[in-house]
Design a protein around this motif. Sequence first.
Motif, mmCIF file in Angstrom:
data_model
loop_
_atom_site.group_PDB
_atom_site.id
_atom_site.type_symbol
_atom_site.label_atom_id
_atom_site.label_comp_id
_atom_site.label_asym_id
_atom_site.label_seq_id
_atom_site.Cartn_x
_atom_site.Cartn_y
_atom_site.Cartn_z
ATOM 1 N N ILE A 95 -47.200 -28.021 -7.143
ATOM 2 C CA ILE A 95 -47.480 -26.732 -7.784
ATOM 3 C C ILE A 95 -48.040 -26.945 -9.190
ATOM 4 O O ILE A 95 -49.013 -26.300 -9.594
ATOM 5 C CB ILE A 95 -46.214 -25.856 -7.828
ATOM 6 N N LEU A 96 -47.434 -27.860 -9.946
ATOM 7 C CA LEU A 96 -47.931 -28.142 -11.298
ATOM 8 C C LEU A 96 -49.354 -28.685 -11.255
ATOM 9 O O LEU A 96 -50.193 -28.361 -12.110
ATOM 10 C CB LEU A 96 -47.003 -29.138 -12.001
ATOM 11 N N GLU A 97 -49.640 -29.495 -10.257
ATOM 12 C CA GLU A 97 -50.997 -30.044 -10.108
ATOM 13 C C GLU A 97 -52.006 -28.927 -9.871
ATOM 14 O O GLU A 97 -53.095 -28.906 -10.468
ATOM 15 C CB GLU A 97 -50.999 -31.030 -8.940
ATOM 16 N N VAL A 98 -51.649 -27.974 -9.012
ATOM 17 C CA VAL A 98 -52.548 -26.855 -8.720
ATOM 18 C C VAL A 98 -52.732 -25.975 -9.948
ATOM 19 O O VAL A 98 -53.855 -25.520 -10.253
ATOM 20 C CB VAL A 98 -52.001 -26.020 -7.535
ATOM 21 N N LEU A 99 -51.648 -25.716 -10.690
ATOM 22 C CA LEU A 99 -51.746 -24.888 -11.897
ATOM 23 C C LEU A 99 -52.659 -25.519 -12.944
ATOM 24 O O LEU A 99 -53.471 -24.834 -13.582
ATOM 25 C CB LEU A 99 -50.349 -24.672 -12.492
ATOM 26 N N THR A 100 -52.552 -26.829 -13.125
ATOM 27 C CA THR A 100 -53.389 -27.494 -14.136
ATOM 28 C C THR A 100 -54.854 -27.514 -13.713
ATOM 29 O O THR A 100 -55.752 -27.450 -14.559
ATOM 30 C CB THR A 100 -52.891 -28.932 -14.399
ATOM 31 N N ARG A 101 -55.099 -27.571 -12.420
ATOM 32 C CA ARG A 101 -56.490 -27.531 -11.949
ATOM 33 C C ARG A 101 -57.092 -26.141 -12.094
ATOM 34 O O ARG A 101 -58.306 -25.982 -12.141
ATOM 35 C CB ARG A 101 -56.575 -27.973 -10.482
ATOM 36 N N ASN A 102 -56.204 -25.133 -12.193
ATOM 37 C CA ASN A 102 -56.683 -23.747 -12.285
ATOM 38 C C ASN A 102 -56.647 -23.200 -13.713
ATOM 39 O O ASN A 102 -56.750 -21.995 -13.908
ATOM 40 C CB ASN A 102 -55.861 -22.849 -11.367
ATOM 41 N N GLY A 103 -56.512 -24.073 -14.703
ATOM 42 C CA GLY A 103 -56.684 -23.628 -16.082
ATOM 43 C C GLY A 103 -55.506 -23.813 -17.018
ATOM 44 O O GLY A 103 -55.632 -23.547 -18.219
ATOM 45 N N ALA A 104 -54.371 -24.257 -16.521
ATOM 46 C CA ALA A 104 -53.219 -24.505 -17.397
ATOM 47 C C ALA A 104 -53.186 -25.985 -17.774
ATOM 48 O O ALA A 104 -53.915 -26.797 -17.207
ATOM 49 C CB ALA A 104 -51.923 -24.113 -16.702
ATOM 50 N N ARG A 105 -52.354 -26.316 -18.749
ATOM 51 C CA ARG A 105 -52.087 -27.722 -19.058
ATOM 52 C C ARG A 105 -50.578 -27.928 -19.115
ATOM 53 O O ARG A 105 -49.820 -26.977 -19.315
ATOM 54 C CB ARG A 105 -52.733 -28.139 -20.383
ATOM 55 N N MET A 106 -50.154 -29.167 -18.945
ATOM 56 C CA MET A 106 -48.729 -29.469 -18.997
ATOM 57 C C MET A 106 -48.194 -29.268 -20.417
ATOM 58 O O MET A 106 -48.817 -29.689 -21.396
ATOM 59 C CB MET A 106 -48.471 -30.902 -18.550
ATOM 60 N N ALA A 107 -47.058 -28.608 -20.510
ATOM 61 C CA ALA A 107 -46.452 -28.341 -21.826
ATOM 62 C C ALA A 107 -45.824 -29.610 -22.399
ATOM 63 O O ALA A 107 -45.393 -30.499 -21.667
ATOM 64 C CB ALA A 107 -45.391 -27.250 -21.691
ATOM 65 N N LYS A 108 -45.774 -29.665 -23.698
ATOM 66 C CA LYS A 108 -45.066 -30.748 -24.386
ATOM 67 C C LYS A 108 -43.592 -30.356 -24.511
ATOM 68 O O LYS A 108 -43.208 -29.212 -24.303
ATOM 69 C CB LYS A 108 -45.669 -30.974 -25.776
ATOM 70 N N GLY A 109 -42.765 -31.307 -24.893
ATOM 71 C CA GLY A 109 -41.346 -31.033 -25.069
ATOM 72 C C GLY A 109 -41.117 -29.934 -26.100
ATOM 73 O O GLY A 109 -41.618 -30.023 -27.217
ATOM 74 N N GLY A 110 -40.389 -28.898 -25.703
ATOM 75 C CA GLY A 110 -40.058 -27.823 -26.631
ATOM 76 C C GLY A 110 -41.183 -26.868 -26.954
ATOM 77 O O GLY A 110 -41.041 -26.015 -27.846
#
Length: 462
Positions: A95-110
């Motif tokens: 799911i995270l992979e699909v979200l990042t491909r659709n315009g999001a990026r992985m959040a940093k800590g905090g």
Amino acid sequence: MNKDTICALATANGVGALGIIRVSGPDAIAVTNRCFKGKNLETAVSHTVHYGFITDGDETIDEVMVSVFLAPKTFTTEDSTEISFHGSPHIAGKILEVLTRNGARMAKGGEFTMRAFMNGRIDLSQAEAIADIIASENEASRKIAMNQLKGGITDEISVLRGDLLNFTSLVELELDFAEEDVEFADRTALNMLLNRIEEKLRSLVESFRYGNAVKNGVEVAIIGKPNAGKSTLLNTLLKEERAIVSDIAGTTRDTIEEVLHIRGTAFRFIDTAGIRDTTDTIEAIGVQKAHEKIAAAKILLYLYDEFDSTPQEVAAFIKEVYREDLKVVLLHNKSDLSSEKGQNFDNDLRSALEAENNVTLLSISAREKVGIEELKNELIDYVEGLKQSENNVIITNQRHHEALLRSLDSVRRVKDAVSQSFHTELLAYELRYALEYLGEISGEFTNDEVLGNIFSKFCIGK
């Protein structure tokens, strides 16, 4: 407001019944909608939940529930979604992979909490309280963190800072009329305010001893000669055979540390090597470590008995390691074997140590579990004794403690400036520093390095 959209797993890593992925940012709803098969999320009402599937093209990844939250009534004050899925780490990654491909990026800590702070949703002390709630291991630490999350410390400081700011404004105004030699700020009233602020800051600083004990636990060093019963006491307290018990002197060569929660407070018990002079190199290292643990401990449990010690020996050792901030509990062990000689021993020991405060003597039998409840009561009484009943706000955060110390020092300098009739410009200078230090706690005055250090300690997804 931030221009990018972030996503992260909000639940713990690992297999579970359910997992939750959070998405936040200006395109949070659009990004989620691109990989969601079900209701059109971009037309959804805020704070609603929708059933459907997360898909990757023609492939269905999982059956999910998606919650929609519209700005500004969200944790970050941004548009947000939460995807509830079956708790597989593999599904979470997909799911995270699909979200990042659709315009999001992985959040940093905090990063979610940092956005809440940067967008004015919470202040810095409340952000830190969130981390404390997540890390709380007992009821007392949870309650303190919850009070801080509700703005406890900020409320205390903001009132004092607001009053001081009013006076500072008047002093600054005097600088504009320096040539006319006028006073807008009543120095007597200012001094009264400074006394009030100093007393409150002092009280908050002192509360840190209790707060730190509740949050991080109390270090308790178990000390005594070899075969005094130290390991037996640790096993009795833990109700398990954690440490090796033997009639052979010097069995414990290294320290053994275990945490025990007693009525909601964590105590970190440290079983140490027996204190004695030895030619054994390994045992000598253990004895040295025992002395190091004594220096770091808040409570010292010293075990002895009348068969292998004298009152003079015990008193001499306690006087050697004694310090004002160390609570010493003398434990006359093997009370089941004790006699009139033991009573005389204790009387002589009390007389030898009557000049030392914070020293208590209890009679126990670690093997027969006699006196253990009295010992636990003594430990709890020590922690409760640190608490100031009139102070509802408890400081648990090292950064807050250091900022309060700087504030207290600065307020005292302002008081000196007032009493010595310093030039208005110097008085204004000291007042500005006092305001800045007070503002550090809530984050009104801070810098990127401090923020980075605070939020880097948060877990990803919070």
